[in-house]
Design a protein around this motif. Structure first.
Motif, PDB file in Angstrom:
ATOM      1  N   GLY A 119      -6.463 -30.058  -3.228  1.00  0.00           N
ATOM      2  CA  GLY A 119      -6.132 -28.965  -2.324  1.00  0.00           C
ATOM      3  C   GLY A 119      -5.344 -27.900  -3.074  1.00  0.00           C
ATOM      4  N   SER A 120      -5.551 -26.657  -2.712  1.00  0.00           N
ATOM      5  CA  SER A 120      -4.925 -25.564  -3.478  1.00  0.00           C
ATOM      6  C   SER A 120      -4.591 -24.390  -2.570  1.00  0.00           C
ATOM      7  N   GLY A 121      -4.170 -24.712  -1.340  1.00  0.00           N
ATOM      8  CA  GLY A 121      -3.700 -23.649  -0.442  1.00  0.00           C
ATOM      9  C   GLY A 121      -2.272 -23.288  -0.823  1.00  0.00           C
ATOM     10  N   ASN A 122      -1.553 -22.735   0.138  1.00  0.00           N
ATOM     11  CA  ASN A 122      -0.187 -22.292  -0.055  1.00  0.00           C
ATOM     12  C   ASN A 122       0.715 -23.440  -0.545  1.00  0.00           C
ATOM     13  N   TRP A 123       0.607 -24.582   0.118  1.00  0.00           N
ATOM     14  CA  TRP A 123       1.441 -25.737  -0.240  1.00  0.00           C
ATOM     15  C   TRP A 123       0.820 -26.524  -1.385  1.00  0.00           C
ATOM     16  N   GLY A 124      -0.489 -26.663  -1.356  1.00  0.00           N
ATOM     17  CA  GLY A 124      -1.189 -27.396  -2.420  1.00  0.00           C
ATOM     18  C   GLY A 124      -0.866 -26.800  -3.781  1.00  0.00           C
ATOM     19  N   THR A 125      -0.908 -25.483  -3.883  1.00  0.00           N
ATOM     20  CA  THR A 125      -0.659 -24.826  -5.170  1.00  0.00           C
ATOM     21  C   THR A 125       0.816 -24.955  -5.553  1.00  0.00           C
ATOM     22  N   VAL A 150      -9.912 -27.160  -6.238  1.00  0.00           N
ATOM     23  CA  VAL A 150      -9.941 -25.914  -5.474  1.00  0.00           C
ATOM     24  C   VAL A 150     -11.231 -25.871  -4.661  1.00  0.00           C
ATOM     25  N   TYR A 151     -11.099 -25.654  -3.373  1.00  0.00           N
ATOM     26  CA  TYR A 151     -12.280 -25.417  -2.534  1.00  0.00           C
ATOM     27  C   TYR A 151     -12.769 -24.028  -2.950  1.00  0.00           C
ATOM     28  N   GLU A 152     -13.850 -24.037  -3.711  1.00  0.00           N
ATOM     29  CA  GLU A 152     -14.236 -22.804  -4.409  1.00  0.00           C
ATOM     30  C   GLU A 152     -14.600 -21.679  -3.447  1.00  0.00           C
ATOM     31  N   ASN A 217      -3.362 -32.617  -0.473  1.00  0.00           N
ATOM     32  CA  ASN A 217      -2.616 -31.485   0.072  1.00  0.00           C
ATOM     33  C   ASN A 217      -3.573 -30.399   0.555  1.00  0.00           C
ATOM     34  N   LEU A 218      -4.142 -30.641   1.706  1.00  0.00           N
ATOM     35  CA  LEU A 218      -5.051 -29.662   2.303  1.00  0.00           C
ATOM     36  C   LEU A 218      -4.963 -29.796   3.819  1.00  0.00           C
ATOM     37  N   PRO A 219      -5.434 -28.806   4.563  1.00  0.00           N
ATOM     38  CA  PRO A 219      -5.350 -28.939   6.027  1.00  0.00           C
ATOM     39  C   PRO A 219      -6.019 -30.231   6.498  1.00  0.00           C
ATOM     40  N   HIS A 220      -5.413 -30.887   7.488  1.00  0.00           N
ATOM     41  CA  HIS A 220      -5.837 -32.253   7.820  1.00  0.00           C
ATOM     42  C   HIS A 220      -7.276 -32.337   8.312  1.00  0.00           C
ATOM     43  N   GLU A 221      -7.796 -31.234   8.870  1.00  0.00           N
ATOM     44  CA  GLU A 221      -9.166 -31.295   9.388  1.00  0.00           C
ATOM     45  C   GLU A 221     -10.216 -31.528   8.292  1.00  0.00           C
ATOM     46  N   PHE A 222      -9.852 -31.308   7.026  1.00  0.00           N
ATOM     47  CA  PHE A 222     -10.820 -31.458   5.934  1.00  0.00           C
ATOM     48  C   PHE A 222     -10.732 -32.811   5.226  1.00  0.00           C
ATOM     49  N   ILE A 223      -9.787 -33.624   5.611  1.00  0.00           N
ATOM     50  CA  ILE A 223      -9.535 -34.836   4.823  1.00  0.00           C
ATOM     51  C   ILE A 223     -10.691 -35.845   4.905  1.00  0.00           C
ATOM     52  N   ASN A 460      -5.638 -14.852   6.281  1.00  0.00           N
ATOM     53  CA  ASN A 460      -6.359 -14.789   5.006  1.00  0.00           C
ATOM     54  C   ASN A 460      -6.787 -16.177   4.509  1.00  0.00           C
ATOM     55  N   GLY A 461      -7.307 -16.988   5.408  1.00  0.00           N
ATOM     56  CA  GLY A 461      -7.832 -18.307   5.005  1.00  0.00           C
ATOM     57  C   GLY A 461      -6.848 -19.445   5.202  1.00  0.00           C
ATOM     58  N   GLN A 462      -5.567 -19.136   5.403  1.00  0.00           N
ATOM     59  CA  GLN A 462      -4.602 -20.227   5.641  1.00  0.00           C
ATOM     60  C   GLN A 462      -4.808 -20.783   7.056  1.00  0.00           C
ATOM     61  N   LYS A 463      -4.319 -22.001   7.254  1.00  0.00           N
ATOM     62  CA  LYS A 463      -4.586 -22.686   8.529  1.00  0.00           C
ATOM     63  C   LYS A 463      -3.291 -23.010   9.266  1.00  0.00           C
ATOM     64  N   LEU A 464      -3.371 -22.942  10.597  1.00  0.00           N
ATOM     65  CA  LEU A 464      -2.249 -23.375  11.418  1.00  0.00           C
ATOM     66  C   LEU A 464      -2.547 -24.795  11.903  1.00  0.00           C
TER      67      LEU A 464
HETATM   68  N1  LIG Z   1       2.283 -23.886   3.504  1.00  0.00           N
HETATM   69  C1  LIG Z   1       3.421 -24.533   3.708  1.00  0.00           C
HETATM   70  O1  LIG Z   1       4.527 -23.957   3.657  1.00  0.00           O
HETATM   71  C2  LIG Z   1       3.387 -26.010   3.947  1.00  0.00           C
HETATM   72  C3  LIG Z   1       4.570 -26.733   3.738  1.00  0.00           C
HETATM   73  C4  LIG Z   1       4.563 -28.101   3.960  1.00  0.00           C
HETATM   74  C5  LIG Z   1       3.399 -28.727   4.363  1.00  0.00           C
HETATM   75  N2  LIG Z   1       2.268 -27.997   4.538  1.00  0.00           N
HETATM   76  C6  LIG Z   1       1.056 -28.754   4.904  1.00  0.00           C
HETATM   77  O2  LIG Z   1       0.232 -28.818   3.757  1.00  0.00           O
HETATM   78  C7  LIG Z   1      -1.136 -28.979   4.132  1.00  0.00           C
HETATM   79  C8  LIG Z   1      -1.965 -27.990   3.333  1.00  0.00           C
HETATM   80  O3  LIG Z   1      -1.637 -26.686   3.733  1.00  0.00           O
HETATM   81  P1  LIG Z   1      -1.631 -25.426   2.776  1.00  0.00           P
HETATM   82  O4  LIG Z   1      -0.499 -24.571   3.245  1.00  0.00           O
HETATM   83  O5  LIG Z   1      -1.620 -25.821   1.350  1.00  0.00           O
HETATM   84  O6  LIG Z   1      -3.047 -24.770   3.092  1.00  0.00           O
HETATM   85  P2  LIG Z   1      -3.368 -23.266   3.537  1.00  0.00           P
HETATM   86  O7  LIG Z   1      -3.316 -23.189   5.004  1.00  0.00           O
HETATM   87  O8  LIG Z   1      -2.490 -22.322   2.774  1.00  0.00           O
HETATM   88  O9  LIG Z   1      -4.818 -23.026   2.991  1.00  0.00           O
HETATM   89  C9  LIG Z   1      -5.980 -23.549   3.543  1.00  0.00           C
HETATM   90  C10 LIG Z   1      -6.688 -24.326   2.451  1.00  0.00           C
HETATM   91  O10 LIG Z   1      -7.841 -24.954   3.001  1.00  0.00           O
HETATM   92  C11 LIG Z   1      -8.892 -24.831   2.063  1.00  0.00           C
HETATM   93  N3  LIG Z   1     -10.168 -24.990   2.741  1.00  0.00           N
HETATM   94  C12 LIG Z   1     -10.826 -24.119   3.544  1.00  0.00           C
HETATM   95  N4  LIG Z   1     -11.982 -24.660   3.975  1.00  0.00           N
HETATM   96  C13 LIG Z   1     -12.042 -25.901   3.430  1.00  0.00           C
HETATM   97  C14 LIG Z   1     -12.985 -26.961   3.506  1.00  0.00           C
HETATM   98  N5  LIG Z   1     -14.094 -26.861   4.242  1.00  0.00           N
HETATM   99  N6  LIG Z   1     -12.724 -28.093   2.837  1.00  0.00           N
HETATM  100  C15 LIG Z   1     -11.600 -28.230   2.110  1.00  0.00           C
HETATM  101  N7  LIG Z   1     -10.677 -27.267   1.987  1.00  0.00           N
HETATM  102  C16 LIG Z   1     -10.894 -26.111   2.660  1.00  0.00           C
HETATM  103  C17 LIG Z   1      -8.687 -23.461   1.481  1.00  0.00           C
HETATM  104  O11 LIG Z   1      -9.375 -23.333   0.267  1.00  0.00           O
HETATM  105  C18 LIG Z   1      -7.184 -23.471   1.284  1.00  0.00           C
HETATM  106  O12 LIG Z   1      -6.862 -24.095   0.069  1.00  0.00           O
HETATM  107  C19 LIG Z   1      -1.173 -28.754   5.643  1.00  0.00           C
HETATM  108  O13 LIG Z   1      -1.260 -30.001   6.301  1.00  0.00           O
HETATM  109  C20 LIG Z   1       0.177 -28.106   5.951  1.00  0.00           C
HETATM  110  O14 LIG Z   1       0.664 -28.414   7.251  1.00  0.00           O
HETATM  111  C21 LIG Z   1       2.229 -26.661   4.342  1.00  0.00           C
END
Ligand SMILES: NC(=O)c1ccc[n+]([C@@H]2O[C@H](COP(=O)([O-])OP(=O)(O)OC[C@H]3O[C@@H](n4cnc5c(N)ncnc54)[C@H](O)[C@@H]3O)[C@@H](O)[C@H]2O)c1
Ligand SMILES: O=P(O)(O)OC[C@H](O)CO
Length: 511
Positions: A119-125, A150-152, A217-223, A460-464
């Motif tokens: 995973g490479s979102g906000n928290w993943g990275t 990285v989900y390309e 480290n990615l949104p739970h719906e994708f695990i 911008n692609g981040q998830k709630l």
């Molecule tokens: N951002 C924070 O401050 C923070 C802090 C602590 C915990 N978290 C938790 O960390 C987890 C990851 O959140 P985040 O903030 O890194 O993500 P994010 O919301 O910033 O980004 C969404 C991610 O999902 C990916 N994605 C989109 N479609 C996808 C698919 N079909 N399959 C797989 N990946 C896909 C995107 O490439 C991106 O990396 C979440 O459970 C969140 O609650 C986030």
């Protein structure tokens, strides 16, 4: 011969179906022991211990009492009751090979742990950044490079980006190429320099290959989909840490994400959660987190500080205190032992204070369910109410989180996690005052649109995570017929559906 002791668990007892008798029932991967006692007399623990000791010994196991048990034991809380606890080793003694003994004695190992962040979102990275700083610092334990899956997707760099290249212009580029070239995740963590040993990889199977430590480290719906893709492509002895905030539910059951991962992949997976705003931590502003990791018996260090090479049973306890159906493969002797110490070294930074615990339930549920409460706080504030109303929501929310933990994980829940750990009240406060679920649900009410629309247009692609978690938890509670016990969770679901109004929330709590 070096012998490692395994972990232990407390013998559960329960009422028996025979009137006037109480039954003590000991489950173990190798044997079971049952004994009946008159309900009105205290448990004659010594004699029970003796009889179980014999059975344990014939299965190659040892029995401990509470004062002599090894540390890091597992136990089931329901079994405490009025009786002195009985602890039974959960794995057979381990015998180390000559080469392993040499490694143990010299403190050197022929293999290092390879780490992959999935995973490479906000928290993943952000997590990839901090663990990569640590793999550099602890080159004796970890391979330096950290793979980051990285989900390309394609990104276009604007002219005002420091990485804008005239020769590429407005042409879309692969996010992985941009990360590896400029060491910045321009989409999900812009303006943060990543260590050069973070390697972005668009191939999930290649990223996890040979990795002994997987950080999810990615949104739970994708695990679910991710687990399907990597199953069979990871070492059988891999161990995981889930940084995901969410739960997995069906109508009949709720499971923690870390357990879902563990079961899906046949590995052990712990959980990391806390009051953690990714962008602040990426800027190295100080914060705390909690890691729940129950070192599995097969990995438990011996008295000389090593692990691995287990023969015999590979059971461990699941989040409900039952013996997990997942049989573990021990981390090979050639690797540094994988327990609290290594996990601490992997995550702890001067700006990231780590507390290691074993309560995976408290840590996981605190992180997942506070997102529902954060949405409620956003609604309330968007409606124009202030801190007093938000405090009421937070307090009610924490009550419902604890009630949920008590109702669905009664044997293992450790309530102090909610009060004492960053993964408890700490996360609740930060989430309800400055995180995304709060911020964007407040914006939704202010603009008179749905949170789902705001997620699409503003993030911008981040998830709630709070939206899907509310939906899933509400549907689970309804299916169990217990929704009336969780008025705040259900109100958030109703508001997301447009069936309940924010101003109706106080009515839910009037007696
Ligand atoms: N951002 C924070 O401050 C923070 C802090 C602590 C915990 N978290 C938790 O960390 C987890 C990851 O959140 P985040 O903030 O890194 O993500 P994010 O919301 O910033 O980004 C969404 C991610 O999902 C990916 N994605 C989109 N479609 C996808 C698919 N079909 N399959 C797989 N990946 C896909 C995107 O490439 C991106 O990396 C979440 O459970 C969140 O609650 C986030
Ligand atoms: O930004 P959110 O709402 O996803 O929350 C981030 C973290 O979970 C806060 O600890």
């Amino acid at each position: 011969m070096v012998v490692c002791t395994g972990q232990s668990f407390l013998a559960p007892y329960k009422s028996s179906s025979i009137p006037g008798l109480r039954q003590i029932f000991l489950r173990h991967p190798s044997f079971q022991a049952t004994r009946f006692f008159p309900s009105n007399c205290p448990l004659p623990q010594p004699s029970f211990s003796q009889s179980v000791s014999k059975q344990a010994a014939s299965a190659g196991l040892r029995l401990f009492n509470s004062s002599h048990r090894p540390r890091n034991f597992h136990f089931s809380k329901t079994s405490i009751g009025p009786f002195a606890p009985v602890y039974v080793q959960l794995s057979k003694p381990r015998y180390f090979s000559q080469s392993a003994k040499m490694a143990i004695t010299s403190g050197s190992y022929t293999q290092k742990h390879k780490v992959t962040v999935i995973g490479s979102g906000n928290w993943g990275t952000t997590v990839a950044k901090l663990v990569a700083e640590n793999t550099r610092e602890h080159g004796d334990i970890f391979e330096e490079d950290v793979q980051m899956w990285v989900y390309e997707e394609e990104v276009t760099l604007s002219k005002d980006s420091p990485h804008y290249d005239e020769s590429v212009g407005d042409k879309p580029q692969k996010l992985t190429s941009v990360i590896n070239k400029y060491h910045e995740n321009v989409k999900y963590l812009p303006k943060i320099a990543l260590p050069t040993n973070v390697v972005a990889n668009p191939s999930l199977q290649d990223a996890v290959k040979d990795s002994s430590i997987l950080i999810f480290n990615l949104p739970h719906e994708f695990i679910g989909n991710v687990c399907k893709q990597i199953k069979g492509h990871i070492p059988p002895y891999a161990r995981g840490i889930s940084c995901i905030k969410g739960v997995t539910v069906t109508d009949s059951d709720v499971s923690l994400i870390c357990e879902y991962i563990g079961d899906a992949l046949g590995i052990y997976c712990g959980a990391l959660s806390g009051a953690n705003i990714a962008s602040e931590i990426a800027n190295e502003e100080w914060c705390e987190t909690t890691i729940a990791y129950n070192t599995p018996p097969v990995d438990e260090p011996g008295s000389n500080g090593s692990a691995g090479g287990a023969d015999g049973t590979n059971g461990h306890l699941d989040a409900r205190g039952q013996i997990s159906k997942t049989q573990l493969t021990p981390v090979p002797q050639e690797y540094p032992p994988l327990g609290h110490d290594v996990m601490y070294k992997l995550f702890s930074r001067p700006y990231f204070t780590v507390s290691m615990v074993s309560d995976v339930v408290g840590v996981s549920l605190g992180g997942a369910l506070k997102n529902i409460v954060a949405i409620a706080c956003g609604f309330v504030e968007g409606h124009g109410w202030n801190m007093t109303a938000k405090t009421a929501v937070m307090r009610r929310g924490m009550q419902e989180i604890i009630a949920f933990a008590r109702e669905f994980f009664p044997d293992t829940i450790e309530e102090k996690t909610f009060w004492e750990e960053s993964a408890g009240w700490g996360d609740m406060i930060v989430s309800c005052t400055s995180a995304r679920n709060w911020r964007y649900s407040k914006m939704a009410v202010e603009r008179g649109v749905t949170v789902q629309e705001i997620e699409k247009t503003e993030l911008n692609g981040q998830k709630l995570q709070g939206i899907s978690t509310t939906r899933e938890v509400a549907s689970f509670l309804r299916a169990r017929g217990v929704e009336q016990k969780y008025p705040l969770f259900m109100a958030v679901d109703g508001i997301l559906d447009g069936k309940v109004k924010v101003e109706d929330i106080p009515k839910l709590f009037r007696k």
